[in-house]
Design a protein around this motif. Sequence first.
Motif: not given
Length: 210
Positions: A28, A31-32, A34-36, A39-40, A67, A191, A209
């Motif tokens: 979980q 997911l938190r 990687r969507e924030s 991550w990018d 990735d 996180c 978030q």
Amino acid sequence: MSKQAVRQKIRTLLQTLPPAAFQKEGIQALLRLRESPLWDDYQRFLFFLSTDREIDTAPLMEAAFSDKKEVYVPKIEGDSLVFYRIYSPAGPWSLGTFKIREPETVRQEDALKREGSSLLILVPGLAFDPRGARLGHGKGYYDRFFAALDPPGERTDPTKKNYTALGLCLEIQLLPRIPTETWDKPMDALCTGSSLRYCPKDENTALSQP
């Protein structure tokens, strides 16, 4: 409550949880994160290799490799933590101090000796609070690591940092407040499997978030 009392309380609580709880929140948390934007925004990730009483970092590490991120994990050398690059989630590993997995001394590249991109540092802990305060196991390895990483007089100046310190733990390890010392390093964000929250200096304006 003293630091030692909080440590004992959390350790006892973690012992009551089944292994599946640590694995579930690890998935979980992936997911938190990687969507924030974190991550990018980062290419170099400093992980910790989770033990059986810590949130499982294996899913995060596998996703980072998928990735094409640069992945580094810690090795205890004397009184210091040194983060070395690894090229596979399978290691190879050896057992180091405290019987914790560490990278073998093969093809090692020290994260702090690399020029260029900034770091996302995933930090373990027994407990955290909304201010970003962290309670570790009391050995001081991460405190010394951050003390060496931050230039003198700049440890609380966000404009002069080239990293984000992200506390990673189970949701039940987030406490309303934990005792701190002046040398304790505050996290920039926290996180868990349930949330990713940021830790501004003013704890009353802490963002969440869900």
